[in-house]
Design an enzyme around this catalytic site. Structure first.
Site, PDB file in Angstrom:
ATOM      1  NE  ARG B  34      -4.077  -1.996   0.538  1.00 15.77           N
ATOM      2  CZ  ARG B  34      -4.992  -2.101   1.500  1.00 15.77           C
ATOM      3  NH1 ARG B  34      -5.083  -1.185   2.451  1.00 15.77           N
ATOM      4  NH2 ARG B  34      -5.836  -3.114   1.504  1.00 15.77           N
ATOM      5  CG  ASP B 143     -14.648   5.357   5.528  1.00 14.71           C
ATOM      6  OD1 ASP B 143     -15.184   4.253   5.293  1.00 14.71           O
ATOM      7  OD2 ASP B 143     -13.409   5.495   5.656  1.00 14.71           O
TER       8      ASP B 143
HETATM    9  C1  LIG Z   1     -14.319  -2.917   4.149  1.00 15.02           C
HETATM   10  S1  LIG Z   1     -14.973  -1.276   4.235  1.00 15.02           S
HETATM   11  C2  LIG Z   1     -16.672  -1.610   4.674  1.00 15.02           C
HETATM   12  C3  LIG Z   1     -17.649  -0.813   3.836  1.00 15.02           C
HETATM   13  C4  LIG Z   1     -19.108  -1.169   4.060  1.00 15.02           C
HETATM   14  N1  LIG Z   1     -19.536  -0.897   5.416  1.00 15.02           N
HETATM   15  C5  LIG Z   1     -19.364  -2.614   3.715  1.00 15.02           C
HETATM   16  O1  LIG Z   1     -19.656  -3.413   4.600  1.00 15.02           O
HETATM   17  O2  LIG Z   1     -19.282  -2.976   2.533  1.00 15.02           O
HETATM   18  C6  LIG Z   1     -14.242  -0.695   5.773  1.00 15.02           C
HETATM   19  C7  LIG Z   1     -14.214   0.816   5.913  1.00 15.02           C
HETATM   20  O3  LIG Z   1     -13.942   1.166   7.277  1.00 15.02           O
HETATM   21  C8  LIG Z   1     -13.234   2.373   7.296  1.00 15.02           C
HETATM   22  N2  LIG Z   1     -12.577   2.520   8.592  1.00 15.02           N
HETATM   23  C9  LIG Z   1     -11.469   1.889   9.042  1.00 15.02           C
HETATM   24  N3  LIG Z   1     -11.139   2.330  10.263  1.00 15.02           N
HETATM   25  C10 LIG Z   1     -12.066   3.259  10.603  1.00 15.02           C
HETATM   26  C11 LIG Z   1     -12.261   4.076  11.753  1.00 15.02           C
HETATM   27  N4  LIG Z   1     -11.417   4.039  12.784  1.00 15.02           N
HETATM   28  N5  LIG Z   1     -13.318   4.927  11.765  1.00 15.02           N
HETATM   29  C12 LIG Z   1     -14.169   4.968  10.702  1.00 15.02           C
HETATM   30  N6  LIG Z   1     -14.035   4.225   9.607  1.00 15.02           N
HETATM   31  C13 LIG Z   1     -12.988   3.381   9.550  1.00 15.02           C
HETATM   32  C14 LIG Z   1     -12.285   2.232   6.124  1.00 15.02           C
HETATM   33  O4  LIG Z   1     -11.830   3.487   5.663  1.00 15.02           O
HETATM   34  C15 LIG Z   1     -13.144   1.488   5.096  1.00 15.02           C
HETATM   35  O5  LIG Z   1     -13.712   2.367   4.153  1.00 15.02           O
END
Ligand SMILES: C[S@@+](CC[C@H](N)C(=O)[O-])C[C@H]1O[C@@H](n2cnc3c(N)ncnc32)[C@H](O)[C@@H]1O
Lengths: 124, 275
Positions: B34, B143
């Protein structure tokens, strides 16, 4: 869950067959174009699902969808177009003709699995 | 060039401190891959240079970029299907009936990535509850990653993304083709508000909501962080509200706070009383 795969590319049929089997389908037949598929269906009975390419010789996928949807014996069969045709109007046309879903090539195995899940077909 | 273990450890600690995301040494390959992409974007020669710059004068600019680069943003429209069917058939009709017309229903997609999740909910509302007055339901997408939210707001999806989970009938109803991409119509876009929000910042209050989608994000956290987030979700959730987690996620870290309920073919979590 029983399915047929309709695509003039042998490689594509093999890929689709493998992906269908991995989500629990029994792939009972393959066909190389629409007319071939109609003939195969007469022997095979009504599967739950047909994956249908668009561009094929003899009878294309859209014509196949139209033919199938004019015969009520096949009402329970779900039709998923799997095609390189990605224009808005073509998707609309296929849906209007009676296709239940539409997947644009190239696609991933996950994308096919998700489309099938939308139609209630899921691996257990 | 090999990245030093000191630099890898710096990244590990930074990402954990800022976002709660756990990157064990087994994830060194992920850090390398990354950050190699980030290095190219920044026109730096190596991951080591990115980290050196981030530890020096460019900290304010680069640390958030490093954290964002290590989030995993994979998502699809109508992911897992069943939670959306539960919303349509049970959760939304029930909550609408339980609220007066002046009390908006608040739906929060708490790690919304590029927007597919909150937009799926918006399309579902538009399709199955067409007569709802605007403002009756509020959808919030948040997010931690700003660059990802920018994509969510833009609502422009590549073919590989549009192919995933979106019923073709909704694609032609709500999207327009633009080159090889597909863009979502403004009517649906305007139903979702996007804000940057970090789930693990201790001081920021969680937005009040009736329905929380907190899916596929707890998996990146450790047990303690998961517990903290779920406790705060519990406090922000209406007593008759619903929490949806990802398939691999549970409320095990806060065993007494939620009750597991089956709705159709899905499982969701409701506040257990008393809190
Ligand atoms: C795999 S995606 C999930 C998207 C959607 N909720 C789904 O289930 O398809 C995980 C997301 O969590 C966000 N994320 C990770 N750590 C986070 C945090 N501490 N606070 C808010 N969002 C976070 C990432 O940026 C990413 O976009």
């Amino acid at each position: 869950m029983r399915a047929i795969v309709i695509d003039d590319s042998r490689a594509m049929r093999a890929i689709l067959r493998k992906q269908l089997v991995s989500v629990g389908f029994d792939v009972i037949g393959e066909a190389v174009h629409g007319a071939d598929a109609l003939a195969r269906l007469k022997e095979l009975g009504v599967p739950d699902l047909a994956l249908v390419d668009w561009n094929m010789p003899e009878m294309n996928g859209l014509e196949f969808v139209v033919a199938v949807r004019s015969n009520h014996d096949y009402d329970s069969m779900r039709l998923v177009m799997v095609t390189t045709e990605t224009e808005f109007d073509q998707v609309t046309l296929a849906l209007a003709a009676g296709a239940n879903e539409y997947l644009m090539k190239p696609f991933t195995a996950d994308a096919l699995r998700e489309k099938l899940a939308l139609l209630g077909f899921e691996a257990h | 060039m090999i990245t030093s273990s000191a630099s890898l450890d710096y990244v590990r600690e930074l990402v954990y401190q800022r976002a709660g995301i756990v990157l064990g040494v087994d994830k060194n390959y992920l850090i390398e891959a990354r950050l190699a992409t980030l290095a190219r974007e920044l026109k730096l020669a190596s991951v080591e240079e990115v980290v050196t710059a981030a530890r020096g004068e460019q900290a304010r600019k680069l640390n958030p970029r490093i954290v964002e680069a290590l989030t995993t943003n994979e998502t699809t429209f109508f992911r897992d299907v069943h939670p959306f069917n539960a919303l349509r058939d049970h959760v939304i009709p029930g909550l609408l009936a339980a609220r007066s017309a002046t009390e908006p229903l608040r739906i929060w997609s708490a790690a919304c990535s590029t927007g597919q999740e909150p937009y799926s909910i918006a399309m579902l509302l538009k399709t199955h509850f067409p007569s709802l007055p605007s403002g009756r339901v509020k959808i919030l997408g948040t997010d931690v990653a700003e660059s990802i939210l920018a994509r969510a707001r833009e609502a422009r999806y590549r073919q590989l993304e549009i192919n995933r989970g979106l019923p073709a009938a909704l694609m032609v109803k709500f999207f327009e083709r633009d080159g090889t991409d597909w863009t979502l119509e403004s009517g649906i876009r305007s139903m979702v508000e996007f804000n940057q929000f970090n789930l693990v910042t201790p001081s920021t209050p969680f937005p009040q909501a009736d329905i929380v989608f907190l899916r596929n994000v707890l998996i990146y956290f450790d047990e303690a962080t998961r517990g903290g987030v779920l406790r705060r979700v519990r406090a922000a959730l209406a007593p008759d509200g619903y929490l949806f987690l990802g398939c691999a996620e549970t409320t095990a870290s806060v065993p007494d706070m939620f009750e597991r309920v089956h709705i159709g073919s899905t499982v969701c979590h409701r506040p257990r009383n008393p809190a």
